[in-house]
Enzyme design. Sequence first.
Site, short mmCIF file in Angstrom:
data_model
loop_
_atom_site.label_atom_id
_atom_site.label_comp_id
_atom_site.label_asym_id
_atom_site.label_seq_id
_atom_site.Cartn_x
_atom_site.Cartn_y
_atom_site.Cartn_z
N GLY A 50 -0.18 -1.77 -3.49
CA GLY A 50 -0.61 -0.62 -4.26
C GLY A 50 -2.08 -0.64 -4.61
CB CYS A 51 -4.61 -3.20 -4.90
SG CYS A 51 -4.05 -3.65 -6.54
#
Length: 142
Positions: A50-51
């Site tokens: 998710g980064c």
Amino acid sequence: MTIQEQQEDIVSDFEYLGNWDDKYEYIIQLGKELPLIEDKYKTDDNLIRGCQSRVWLHVDYIDGKLEFTADSDAVITKGLISLVIKVLSGHTPKEIAEAEITFIDAIGLSSHLSPTRSNGLLSMVKQIKLYAVGYMAKSVKQ
């Protein structure tokens, strides 16, 4: 120091800083001061999903508390994970899992980060909380 006290310290530090250029510089400085994660922990298993940037997070369970180390390939992101670790590392899994994370909104990070970076920051907090829940479950089984 409690998680809430750590958050209050961060909010106080950011209130002292005038503009967002100074605040970003401070975040970058925190990233530079972050103790480096050992290279052996820079694995795909330790990457935070998710980064946008690559962020590695490692946890050790020491004397009933979770100790986190991390690294990132982006300077701002490294500073952001440093803030999260400053707040949550060194606490019990229960304290971490139950903590309400307020400093992100209190210092205005949510409105000053790009949407992808903001999502990444939330993913960092989520991953740390998942580790905490996992360690809580392990201790119940034992």
